[in-house]
Design a protein around this motif. Structure first.
Motif, PDB file in Angstrom:
ATOM      1  N   GLY A  27       0.996 -10.870   2.341  1.00 19.22           N
ATOM      2  CA  GLY A  27       0.987 -11.021   0.890  1.00 19.22           C
ATOM      3  C   GLY A  27       0.701 -12.442   0.464  1.00 19.22           C
ATOM      4  O   GLY A  27      -0.070 -12.697  -0.482  1.00 19.22           O
TER       5      GLY A  27
ATOM      6  N   SER B  13      -1.544  -2.584   0.917  1.00 22.25           N
ATOM      7  CA  SER B  13      -1.046  -1.207   0.823  1.00 22.25           C
ATOM      8  C   SER B  13      -1.071  -0.536   2.194  1.00 22.25           C
ATOM      9  O   SER B  13      -0.146   0.202   2.564  1.00 22.25           O
ATOM     10  CB  SER B  13      -1.890  -0.402  -0.167  1.00 22.25           C
ATOM     11  OG  SER B  13      -1.781  -0.925  -1.478  1.00 22.25           O
TER      12      SER B  13
ATOM     13  N   GLY C 129       2.197  -8.461  -5.422  1.00 19.70           N
ATOM     14  CA  GLY C 129       0.981  -8.154  -6.136  1.00 19.70           C
ATOM     15  C   GLY C 129       1.201  -7.256  -7.340  1.00 19.70           C
ATOM     16  O   GLY C 129       0.291  -7.030  -8.124  1.00 19.70           O
ATOM     17  N   ASP C 130       2.422  -6.711  -7.526  1.00 18.21           N
ATOM     18  CA  ASP C 130       2.684  -5.877  -8.691  1.00 18.21           C
ATOM     19  C   ASP C 130       2.824  -6.738  -9.921  1.00 18.21           C
ATOM     20  O   ASP C 130       3.294  -7.871  -9.871  1.00 18.21           O
ATOM     21  CB  ASP C 130       4.002  -5.087  -8.510  1.00 18.21           C
ATOM     22  CG  ASP C 130       3.829  -3.958  -7.517  1.00 18.21           C
ATOM     23  OD1 ASP C 130       4.846  -3.372  -7.138  1.00 18.21           O
ATOM     24  OD2 ASP C 130       2.672  -3.659  -7.141  1.00 18.21           O
TER      25      ASP C 130
ATOM     26  N   SER D  47      -5.743  -6.138  -2.087  1.00 18.95           N
ATOM     27  CA  SER D  47      -4.566  -5.296  -2.334  1.00 18.95           C
ATOM     28  C   SER D  47      -4.567  -4.046  -1.468  1.00 18.95           C
ATOM     29  O   SER D  47      -3.501  -3.517  -1.114  1.00 18.95           O
ATOM     30  CB  SER D  47      -4.511  -4.903  -3.813  1.00 18.95           C
ATOM     31  OG  SER D  47      -5.631  -4.097  -4.164  1.00 18.95           O
TER      32      SER D  47
END
Length: 396
Positions: free
Chosen positions: A226, A210, A336-337, A206
């Protein structure tokens, strides 16, 4: 023969179907309709149901239209269909628009053949996946005769968010398309190698995502990174750009590099890993599966982390395998949220991949066995190349 202003399109695969839908809607604004041909007539039903005219042969379509779009898979199929168009006796002032990814040398041959029949050939390969074609978000590389380009621009504007005019030589658009696809494949390789390095150094995937969002904001690199982080290589619908398509396009890049004596050492790496993906049985996976080769060879495959849902706004919506378009997913959620909401059943786990608008639902299955719910209409691939790219939101 009397010239007409009719427009036709040949090739109703995943990309062609979306383009045809939008061109037809554009024509309806002036009380006209699109003429279509596909080798599998059944694929035309969604278009004929809204007023498009299906022709039984390429020749029949050619005799009605003065602008003819070709959205086919490769050089051979494009050559074959253009030969049918030219043999049918095209109407005066006919313009043929090739939207497929083909060799620049093939484009040269097609231009020569078309000119011999007083037909203008414009090169207009597109960047974008099938969902981008339907959403009018393709990026078009356009090259050819100035007057011919002006004639076809209104129809290309109906399917795209941007048209890049590459000049008067049709081969220039073909070269630019290959440059773009080479760049995207390179981003896949770079992401796979960087993530593998992080895996073996104890850095969570992750954090890399970011970092990309800050340094390289944009849908293509972030989208592929992703999916690589999630180890999600399911094609985006039947028309998703596959390893098979990637091998074809990288082969075209290699041909141009050889022809122009251009050293491209990274291309050799890409071809090697894409070929390995095919040999490992992944030819029909998304071409991002090239990254799976890197992950396996590094010994880090299978480390994708599913995101435990923090809640679902409506448990019935999100948990239903038949969820409607957009249901159960916050449109602003990031890759990924966690999915947001109020209720979620114990053990329900979802990974959100916004670049492809899909939710991967896992009810205790192994990593390799996930259920993919596509949030958006996909169209079966038939004649066209399934996206090549390319483009907005995600490309090959």
């Amino acid at each position: 023969m009397t010239p007409t202003n009719a427009v036709g399109l040949v090739g109703l695969g995943a990309m062609g179907a979306g383009m045809a839908h939008n061109i037809h809607n554009h024509l309806k604004q002036t009380s006209k309709h699109l003429h279509i041909y596909n080798r599998t007539p059944e694929k035309a039903q969604p278009l004929t149901s809204i007023g498009a005219t299906l022709h039984p042969t390429v020749a029949s379509l050619t005799r009605e239209c003065t602008v003819i779009f070709l959205m086919l898979f490769d050089d051979a199929s494009t050559r074959s269909v253009l030969a049918e168009v030219l043999a049918a006796g095209p109407l005066p002032d006919t313009v043929v628009v090739n939207c497929a990814t083909i060799l620049p040398s093939t484009t040269d041959e097609l231009v020569k053949d078309a000119n011999a029949k007083q037909v203008q050939l414009v090169s207009a390969p597109v960047f974008g996946r099938p969902d981008a074609a339907l959403a009018r978000k393709l990026v078009v590389a356009l090259a050819g005769d100035g007057k011919a380009k002006e004639r076809v621009k209104p129809y290309l504007e109906a399917v795209s968010r941007k048209i890049l005019d590459v000049g008067p030589n049709p081969r220039s658009a073909s070269v630019l398309k290959l440059m773009g696809n080479f760049t995207i494949a390179s981003l896949i390789e770079v992401s796979a190698e960087a993530l593998s390095l992080g895996d073996k150094s104890g850095v969570d995937r992750s954090h890399y995502l970011s970092l990309l969002s800050e340094l390289f904001p944009g849908p293509i690199w972030q989208g592929y990174a992703g999916r690589i982080a999630n180890e999600d290589y399911v094609p985006s619908g039947p028309g998703g750009f596959t390893v098979k398509g990637g091998l074809k396009d990288l082969g075209c890049v290699k041909s141009v590099a050889t022809e122009t004596h251009t050293p491209m050492p990274l291309l050799d790496v890409l071809q090697t890993n894409m070929k390995k993906a095919e040999e490992r049985g992944w030819a029909n996976l998304d071409w991002g599966a090239m990254a799976k080769v890197v992950q396996e060879d590094a010994g880090v495959a299978g480390r994708a982390k599913k995101i435990a849902a923090a809640g679902i706004e409506d448990e019935e919506e999100a948990g239903d395998d038949e969820a409607a378009d957009g249901e159960g997913v916050d449109p602003d959620v990031g890759s990924g949220d966690a999915v947001c909401g109020d209720e979620v059943a114990d053990g329900d786990v979802f990974t959100v991949d916004v670049a492809r608008d899909v939710v991967i639902e896992d009810d205790g299955l192994d990593d390799a066995n996930v259920v993919v719910v596509e949030l958006g209409k996909s169209v079966d691939d038939d004649d066209d190349e399934g996206g090549g790219f390319c483009g907005s939101g995600d490309t090959p």
